[in-house]
Design an enzyme around this catalytic site. Sequence first.
Site, PDB file in Angstrom:
ATOM      1  N   GLY A  10       0.830  -1.205   0.000  1.00  0.00           N
ATOM      2  CA  GLY A  10       0.000   0.000   0.000  1.00  0.00           C
ATOM      3  C   GLY A  10       0.864   1.253   0.000  1.00  0.00           C
ATOM      4  O   GLY A  10       1.810   1.351   0.776  1.00  0.00           O
ATOM      5  N   VAL A  22      17.009   8.285  -1.071  1.00  0.00           N
ATOM      6  CA  VAL A  22      17.827   7.141  -1.494  1.00  0.00           C
ATOM      7  C   VAL A  22      18.617   7.498  -2.762  1.00  0.00           C
ATOM      8  O   VAL A  22      19.832   7.298  -2.827  1.00  0.00           O
ATOM      9  CB  VAL A  22      16.932   5.893  -1.757  1.00  0.00           C
ATOM     10  CG1 VAL A  22      17.725   4.807  -2.484  1.00  0.00           C
ATOM     11  CG2 VAL A  22      16.363   5.356  -0.447  1.00  0.00           C
ATOM     12  N   VAL A  23      17.907   8.052  -3.761  1.00  0.00           N
ATOM     13  CA  VAL A  23      18.575   8.337  -5.040  1.00  0.00           C
ATOM     14  C   VAL A  23      19.687   9.373  -4.836  1.00  0.00           C
ATOM     15  O   VAL A  23      20.833   9.175  -5.259  1.00  0.00           O
ATOM     16  CB  VAL A  23      17.542   8.821  -6.094  1.00  0.00           C
ATOM     17  CG1 VAL A  23      18.243   9.390  -7.329  1.00  0.00           C
ATOM     18  CG2 VAL A  23      16.614   7.676  -6.474  1.00  0.00           C
ATOM     19  N   ARG A  71       1.035  -5.294  -5.248  1.00  0.00           N
ATOM     20  CA  ARG A  71       1.140  -6.445  -4.335  1.00  0.00           C
ATOM     21  C   ARG A  71       1.262  -7.660  -5.246  1.00  0.00           C
ATOM     22  O   ARG A  71       0.414  -7.859  -6.114  1.00  0.00           O
ATOM     23  CB  ARG A  71      -0.115  -6.572  -3.478  1.00  0.00           C
ATOM     24  CG  ARG A  71      -0.370  -5.363  -2.585  1.00  0.00           C
ATOM     25  CD  ARG A  71      -1.493  -5.681  -1.613  1.00  0.00           C
ATOM     26  NE  ARG A  71      -2.067  -4.493  -1.013  1.00  0.00           N
ATOM     27  CZ  ARG A  71      -1.564  -3.852   0.044  1.00  0.00           C
ATOM     28  NH1 ARG A  71      -0.442  -4.285   0.587  1.00  0.00           N
ATOM     29  NH2 ARG A  71      -2.161  -2.798   0.534  1.00  0.00           N
ATOM     30  N   ASP A 102       5.250  -5.107   5.953  1.00  0.00           N
ATOM     31  CA  ASP A 102       5.850  -6.402   6.330  1.00  0.00           C
ATOM     32  C   ASP A 102       5.990  -7.357   5.140  1.00  0.00           C
ATOM     33  O   ASP A 102       6.982  -8.088   5.041  1.00  0.00           O
ATOM     34  CB  ASP A 102       5.083  -7.053   7.489  1.00  0.00           C
ATOM     35  CG  ASP A 102       3.592  -7.167   7.219  1.00  0.00           C
ATOM     36  OD1 ASP A 102       3.103  -6.616   6.209  1.00  0.00           O
ATOM     37  OD2 ASP A 102       2.898  -7.826   8.022  1.00  0.00           O
ATOM     38  N   GLY A 103       5.029  -7.332   4.203  1.00  0.00           N
ATOM     39  CA  GLY A 103       5.130  -8.182   3.008  1.00  0.00           C
ATOM     40  C   GLY A 103       6.366  -7.784   2.195  1.00  0.00           C
ATOM     41  O   GLY A 103       7.097  -8.635   1.683  1.00  0.00           O
ATOM     42  N   THR A 124       4.403   2.474   5.472  1.00  0.00           N
ATOM     43  CA  THR A 124       3.001   2.036   5.453  1.00  0.00           C
ATOM     44  C   THR A 124       2.206   2.897   6.420  1.00  0.00           C
ATOM     45  O   THR A 124       2.715   3.272   7.478  1.00  0.00           O
ATOM     46  CB  THR A 124       2.839   0.546   5.853  1.00  0.00           C
ATOM     47  OG1 THR A 124       1.478   0.306   6.226  1.00  0.00           O
ATOM     48  CG2 THR A 124       3.717   0.154   7.029  1.00  0.00           C
ATOM     49  N   ASP A 126      -0.094   1.875   8.180  1.00  0.00           N
ATOM     50  CA  ASP A 126      -0.647   1.040   9.252  1.00  0.00           C
ATOM     51  C   ASP A 126       0.160   1.077  10.559  1.00  0.00           C
ATOM     52  O   ASP A 126      -0.362   0.717  11.612  1.00  0.00           O
ATOM     53  CB  ASP A 126      -0.748  -0.415   8.780  1.00  0.00           C
ATOM     54  CG  ASP A 126      -1.685  -0.562   7.597  1.00  0.00           C
ATOM     55  OD1 ASP A 126      -2.593   0.273   7.460  1.00  0.00           O
ATOM     56  OD2 ASP A 126      -1.503  -1.513   6.820  1.00  0.00           O
ATOM     57  N   ASP A 128       2.396  -0.992  11.428  1.00  0.00           N
ATOM     58  CA  ASP A 128       2.266  -2.364  11.944  1.00  0.00           C
ATOM     59  C   ASP A 128       3.553  -3.164  11.836  1.00  0.00           C
ATOM     60  O   ASP A 128       3.533  -4.389  11.771  1.00  0.00           O
ATOM     61  CB  ASP A 128       1.124  -3.092  11.203  1.00  0.00           C
ATOM     62  CG  ASP A 128       1.363  -3.163   9.699  1.00  0.00           C
ATOM     63  OD1 ASP A 128       2.307  -2.498   9.202  1.00  0.00           O
ATOM     64  OD2 ASP A 128       0.619  -3.873   9.019  1.00  0.00           O
ATOM     65  N   ARG A 170      -5.202  -2.242   8.665  1.00  0.00           N
ATOM     66  CA  ARG A 170      -5.112  -3.703   8.486  1.00  0.00           C
ATOM     67  C   ARG A 170      -5.370  -4.398   9.822  1.00  0.00           C
ATOM     68  O   ARG A 170      -6.444  -4.248  10.354  1.00  0.00           O
ATOM     69  CB  ARG A 170      -3.744  -4.089   7.911  1.00  0.00           C
ATOM     70  CG  ARG A 170      -3.729  -5.472   7.286  1.00  0.00           C
ATOM     71  CD  ARG A 170      -2.383  -5.779   6.694  1.00  0.00           C
ATOM     72  NE  ARG A 170      -2.121  -5.017   5.498  1.00  0.00           N
ATOM     73  CZ  ARG A 170      -2.514  -5.371   4.271  1.00  0.00           C
ATOM     74  NH1 ARG A 170      -3.147  -6.479   4.082  1.00  0.00           N
ATOM     75  NH2 ARG A 170      -2.243  -4.623   3.237  1.00  0.00           N
ATOM     76  N   GLY A 184     -10.623  13.040  20.749  1.00  0.00           N
ATOM     77  CA  GLY A 184     -11.485  12.932  21.927  1.00  0.00           C
ATOM     78  C   GLY A 184     -12.657  11.982  21.709  1.00  0.00           C
ATOM     79  O   GLY A 184     -13.750  12.201  22.252  1.00  0.00           O
ATOM     80  N   GLN A 250      -7.268   7.932   3.379  1.00  0.00           N
ATOM     81  CA  GLN A 250      -6.201   7.938   4.386  1.00  0.00           C
ATOM     82  C   GLN A 250      -4.823   7.648   3.793  1.00  0.00           C
ATOM     83  O   GLN A 250      -3.798   7.888   4.431  1.00  0.00           O
ATOM     84  CB  GLN A 250      -6.487   6.887   5.476  1.00  0.00           C
ATOM     85  CG  GLN A 250      -7.716   7.209   6.291  1.00  0.00           C
ATOM     86  CD  GLN A 250      -8.275   5.984   7.000  1.00  0.00           C
ATOM     87  OE1 GLN A 250      -8.064   5.810   8.185  1.00  0.00           O
ATOM     88  NE2 GLN A 250      -8.966   5.125   6.273  1.00  0.00           N
TER      89      GLN A 250
HETATM   90  O1  F6P Z   1      -1.503  -1.415   4.227  1.00  0.00           O
HETATM   91  C1  F6P Z   1      -2.165  -0.237   3.918  1.00  0.00           C
HETATM   92  C2  F6P Z   1      -3.640  -0.521   3.712  1.00  0.00           C
HETATM   93  O2  F6P Z   1      -4.257   0.680   3.291  1.00  0.00           O
HETATM   94  C3  F6P Z   1      -4.380  -1.107   4.906  1.00  0.00           C
HETATM   95  O3  F6P Z   1      -4.699  -0.128   5.864  1.00  0.00           O
HETATM   96  C4  F6P Z   1      -5.554  -1.731   4.248  1.00  0.00           C
HETATM   97  O4  F6P Z   1      -6.073  -2.790   5.041  1.00  0.00           O
HETATM   98  C5  F6P Z   1      -4.966  -2.265   2.968  1.00  0.00           C
HETATM   99  O5  F6P Z   1      -3.815  -1.482   2.711  1.00  0.00           O
HETATM  100  C6  F6P Z   1      -5.841  -2.219   1.758  1.00  0.00           C
HETATM  101  O6  F6P Z   1      -5.162  -2.871   0.743  1.00  0.00           O
HETATM  102  P1  F6P Z   1      -5.471  -2.761  -0.796  1.00  0.00           P
HETATM  103  O7  F6P Z   1      -4.823  -1.497  -1.304  1.00  0.00           O
HETATM  104  O8  F6P Z   1      -4.808  -3.972  -1.391  1.00  0.00           O
HETATM  105  O9  F6P Z   1      -6.937  -2.752  -0.960  1.00  0.00           O
END
Ligand code: F6P
Length: 316
Positions: A10, A22-23, A71, A102-103, A124, A126, A128, A170, A184, A250
Amino acid sequence: MKIAVLTSGGDAPGMNACVRAVVRSAINYGFEAYGVFDGYKGLVEGKIKRMERNDVGQILNRGGTILGSSRLESFKEKEVRQIAVNNLKALEIENLICIGGDGTFRGAMALNEMGIKCIGIPGTIDNDIACTEFTIGFFTALDTAIDAIDKLRDTSFSHQRCTVVEVMGRNCGDLSIFSGIATGAEIVITKDTGYNEADILKQVQKAESMGKRHLIVVVAEHITDVKILAEKIQENSGYEARATVLGYIQRGGTPSAFDRVLASKMGVHAVELLSEGKGGYAVYTKSLDVGHIEFDKALIQENKPSDLYKYLSKLN
Ligand code: F6P
């Protein structure tokens, strides 16, 4: 000496700032820099192009990723990864920086084991990835969620409603809990709090009995159907209830100051590792702990010298 960079999974605001870092720093360290387009899919398809300093101009403040992302489920298969390795070797690229979640890290680890020196940078929304306190993109996505929830509160207050809002993440509740605290919200539901409908309805009824005119309930995605929860709340309380799914909004937008600086630092750091011949690492940050110290000690300490200037010289 060559370094390629890709973005995968994502997209997250700040990925472009990281690609730029990086570049530019790769060139400043004497590497040739390459961009891989469309993540691991593009790596397998051989979409790899030389990048010069100017190719990453005007992108620091742009959301999304100019390199594109994807992906690729089949990247788990060794034969598919071998094609990617062959494509890199054909161009004599021995180093790869992978920006993603993580992927992406799993893909980078596998490529590293196949002889390409890889560094992973956490990008990301997330937040996560356990090794790092914050990922690139998290705070920008948080600002977007906060802005949306603030707006929902305006209308929620006006109509005396309960607003149930689903936030991305996620399987991680960070976007929800951070946005809940920052806006709040009366109730926040994530994997960590667990989902207990009876308990949520009790909390809503308690808020009503306390005279609260309106309510915000933030729910992390994949926990429950927010439309159904809103209906249940409406049936079991005096509030009219509405559900909103914030969704992909988002993921977009111009990166926040924090994400720009974090992305720049992480990009430079990843190149530094490769310039020392080090591969097989994930870059992380740990920074925002809250603690306490006596006043007298707080006041005799000198300001910590900032190390940011050392990054600046690599970014131009
Ligand atoms: O990892 C980022 C994210 O936006 C997650 O918050 C969400 O669950 C997922 O990707 C959605 O994935 P996709 O873009 O494959 O629909």
